[in-house]
Design a protein around this motif. Structure first.
Motif, short mmCIF file in Angstrom:
data_model
loop_
_atom_site.label_atom_id
_atom_site.label_comp_id
_atom_site.label_asym_id
_atom_site.label_seq_id
_atom_site.Cartn_x
_atom_site.Cartn_y
_atom_site.Cartn_z
N THR A 181 -16.94 -21.24 -15.50
CA THR A 181 -15.79 -20.42 -15.13
C THR A 181 -15.32 -19.66 -16.38
OG1 THR A 181 -14.18 -22.12 -15.69
CG2 THR A 181 -15.06 -22.14 -13.43
N PRO A 182 -14.56 -18.59 -16.20
CA PRO A 182 -14.02 -17.89 -17.36
C PRO A 182 -13.25 -18.83 -18.30
CG PRO A 182 -13.70 -16.54 -15.42
CD PRO A 182 -14.24 -17.86 -14.94
N GLU A 183 -12.50 -19.75 -17.73
CA GLU A 183 -11.75 -20.69 -18.57
C GLU A 183 -12.69 -21.56 -19.41
OE1 GLU A 183 -8.26 -24.08 -18.25
OE2 GLU A 183 -9.56 -23.73 -16.52
N GLN A 184 -13.75 -22.06 -18.77
CA GLN A 184 -14.71 -22.89 -19.52
C GLN A 184 -15.38 -22.10 -20.64
OE1 GLN A 184 -17.05 -23.94 -16.08
NE2 GLN A 184 -16.23 -26.02 -15.97
N ILE A 185 -15.80 -20.89 -20.32
CA ILE A 185 -16.56 -20.09 -21.29
C ILE A 185 -15.67 -19.60 -22.44
CG2 ILE A 185 -17.81 -17.91 -21.60
CD1 ILE A 185 -19.50 -20.11 -20.30
N PHE A 186 -14.50 -19.08 -22.10
CA PHE A 186 -13.67 -18.45 -23.13
C PHE A 186 -12.75 -19.44 -23.86
CE2 PHE A 186 -14.61 -14.77 -20.33
CZ PHE A 186 -15.27 -13.99 -21.28
N ASP A 187 -12.32 -20.48 -23.17
CA ASP A 187 -11.37 -21.41 -23.79
C ASP A 187 -12.04 -22.68 -24.31
OD1 ASP A 187 -9.42 -19.61 -23.12
OD2 ASP A 187 -8.82 -20.66 -21.28
N HIS A 188 -13.19 -23.05 -23.73
CA HIS A 188 -13.85 -24.30 -24.14
C HIS A 188 -15.36 -24.10 -24.29
CE1 HIS A 188 -10.02 -26.18 -23.16
NE2 HIS A 188 -10.08 -25.60 -21.97
N PRO A 189 -15.79 -23.10 -25.08
CA PRO A 189 -17.23 -22.86 -25.23
C PRO A 189 -17.91 -24.06 -25.91
CG PRO A 189 -16.00 -21.60 -26.87
CD PRO A 189 -14.99 -22.20 -25.95
N GLN A 190 -19.08 -24.44 -25.38
CA GLN A 190 -19.80 -25.60 -25.90
C GLN A 190 -20.92 -25.22 -26.86
OE1 GLN A 190 -18.69 -28.82 -24.96
NE2 GLN A 190 -17.05 -27.49 -24.17
N HIS A 191 -21.71 -24.23 -26.49
CA HIS A 191 -22.88 -23.87 -27.29
C HIS A 191 -22.45 -23.15 -28.57
CE1 HIS A 191 -26.85 -22.32 -28.36
NE2 HIS A 191 -27.37 -23.09 -27.42
N GLU A 192 -23.04 -23.51 -29.67
CA GLU A 192 -22.61 -22.91 -30.96
C GLU A 192 -22.86 -21.40 -30.99
OE1 GLU A 192 -26.42 -23.77 -33.86
OE2 GLU A 192 -24.88 -25.31 -33.72
N ARG A 193 -23.92 -20.94 -30.29
CA ARG A 193 -24.17 -19.49 -30.25
C ARG A 193 -23.04 -18.77 -29.50
NH1 ARG A 193 -29.29 -17.42 -30.42
NH2 ARG A 193 -28.22 -15.43 -30.18
N ARG A 252 -12.98 -12.09 -18.20
CA ARG A 252 -12.11 -13.25 -17.96
C ARG A 252 -11.29 -13.06 -16.68
NH1 ARG A 252 -8.96 -17.27 -20.87
NH2 ARG A 252 -9.77 -16.71 -22.92
N GLU A 253 -10.88 -11.82 -16.44
CA GLU A 253 -9.98 -11.54 -15.31
C GLU A 253 -10.70 -11.54 -13.96
OE1 GLU A 253 -7.30 -7.79 -13.70
OE2 GLU A 253 -8.11 -7.74 -15.74
N VAL A 254 -11.89 -10.93 -13.88
CA VAL A 254 -12.50 -10.71 -12.56
C VAL A 254 -13.60 -11.71 -12.21
CG1 VAL A 254 -12.03 -8.24 -12.66
CG2 VAL A 254 -14.31 -9.08 -13.28
N ALA A 255 -14.20 -12.35 -13.21
CA ALA A 255 -15.39 -13.17 -12.93
C ALA A 255 -15.05 -14.46 -12.21
CB ALA A 255 -16.13 -13.48 -14.23
N ASP A 256 -15.89 -14.83 -11.26
CA ASP A 256 -15.89 -16.20 -10.74
C ASP A 256 -16.70 -17.09 -11.68
OD1 ASP A 256 -14.51 -15.74 -8.19
OD2 ASP A 256 -16.27 -14.53 -7.70
N ARG A 257 -17.74 -16.46 -12.28
CA ARG A 257 -18.59 -17.21 -13.20
C ARG A 257 -19.06 -16.27 -14.31
NH1 ARG A 257 -24.14 -18.62 -11.94
NH2 ARG A 257 -23.60 -17.87 -9.86
N VAL A 258 -19.07 -16.79 -15.52
CA VAL A 258 -19.54 -16.04 -16.68
C VAL A 258 -20.81 -16.71 -17.18
CG1 VAL A 258 -18.98 -15.23 -19.02
CG2 VAL A 258 -17.17 -15.38 -17.29
N VAL A 259 -21.83 -15.89 -17.44
CA VAL A 259 -23.14 -16.39 -17.88
C VAL A 259 -23.44 -15.81 -19.27
CG1 VAL A 259 -25.60 -16.55 -17.32
CG2 VAL A 259 -23.90 -16.49 -15.47
N PHE A 260 -23.65 -16.69 -20.24
CA PHE A 260 -23.90 -16.25 -21.61
C PHE A 260 -25.40 -16.28 -21.91
CE2 PHE A 260 -24.46 -17.47 -26.17
CZ PHE A 260 -24.06 -16.26 -26.72
N PHE A 261 -25.92 -15.11 -22.30
CA PHE A 261 -27.33 -14.98 -22.63
C PHE A 261 -27.52 -14.92 -24.15
CE2 PHE A 261 -27.81 -13.85 -18.26
CZ PHE A 261 -29.16 -14.00 -17.96
N GLY A 262 -28.62 -15.52 -24.61
CA GLY A 262 -29.04 -15.39 -26.00
C GLY A 262 -30.54 -15.55 -26.08
N ASP A 263 -31.21 -14.65 -26.78
CA ASP A 263 -32.67 -14.74 -26.96
C ASP A 263 -33.43 -14.84 -25.64
OD1 ASP A 263 -32.36 -14.67 -29.74
OD2 ASP A 263 -32.05 -16.84 -29.82
N GLY A 264 -32.99 -14.09 -24.63
CA GLY A 264 -33.73 -14.06 -23.37
C GLY A 264 -33.53 -15.27 -22.48
#
Length: 246
Positions: free
Chosen positions: A223-235, A204-216
């Motif tokens: 952005t860290p804010e989008q991923i950690f505060d407003h995650p969309q995908h249920e996984r 959250r602190e250093v990333a410009d962009r966070v990429v979430f992987f699941g099943d390859g």
């Protein structure tokens, strides 16, 4: 204008009949810090190793500074000179001093004279907070110190891009902070970095962009804010609820 340093286009990786990477498209821009997160076995480390040519692709393109390293004719060693990589395990030469571990590759590859490499090596040891350990042997160092030496060794090749594959996962908890601090310094200095980590606060602190992987596959990125505060995908929501409350 931003410069794309790494571009993966429809990258697939199979081991036999097992699809481990399933059509990944990913770009990394100059001076960008991209952090890959996700459960174990999601393909993050495989993707990172592909960027350095340590894993081959089954299909797709991986373009680094304009060259497709997935192409059979490319000089992978030449491309790899510009890419530093730090692994979970430090792989230092036990019979050599810390400084010799750092200077070996630049001298052997004719990038620097021994004297210049030693000057650079001492500067890098200062950067990672280990000036006093130049003459020590790796066996006398803690895990966190060994990992910081491994980072200095990678930086000695003067890379344009740094890849980190879970660099703190093999460390005792009290050793983690010093390694992350070195990585923070690199990020603030504008180094292009791709990091696989389970350290969510650090991501959250250093990333410009966070990429979430699941099943390859990439299931979500932002952005860290989008991923950690407003995650969309249920996984991603499920993953974060487990790791943030652990």
């Amino acid at each position: 204008m931003t410069t794309t340093r790494v571009e993966m286009k429809d990258v697939h990786k199979q081991y036999g009949s097992n699809d481990v990477i399933k059509g990944v498209d990913l770009q990394v821009q100059d001076n960008e810090v991209v952090v890959l997160i996700g459960p174990s076995g999601a393909g993050k480390s495989t993707v990172l190793r592909m960027m350095n040519g340590l894993e081959t692709t089954t299909s797709g393109e991986i373009i680094i500074d304009g060259q497709d390293i997935a192409h059979a004719g490319v000089n992978i060693d030449k491309v790899r000179k510009n890419i530093g990589m730090v692994f979970q395990h430090f792989n230092l030469f036990p019979n050599m001093s810390v400084l010799d571990n750092i200077t070996l590759a630049p001298v052997e590859l004719g990038m620097q004279s021994k004297a210049d490499a030693e000057t650079t090596g001492r500067e890098l040891l200062e950067t990672v907070g280990l000036s006093e350990k130049a003459d020590a042997k790796p066996a006398s160092l803690s895990g966190g110190q060994k990992q910081r030496v491994a980072i200095a060794r990678a930086l000695a090749m003067q890379p344009d891009i740094m890849l980190f594959d879970e660099p703190t996962s093999a460390l005792d908890p009290e050793m983690v902070g010093d390694v992350l601090e070195v990585m923070r310094k690199l990020a603030k200095g504008g180094m292009t970095m791709v990091i696989v980590t389970h350290e969510m606060g650090f991501a959250r602190e250093v990333a410009d962009r966070v990429v979430f992987f699941g099943d390859g596959k990439i299931l979500e990125q932002g952005t860290p804010e989008q991923i950690f505060d407003h995650p969309q995908h249920e996984r991603l929501q499920s993953f974060l609820s487990k790791v943030m409350n652990a």
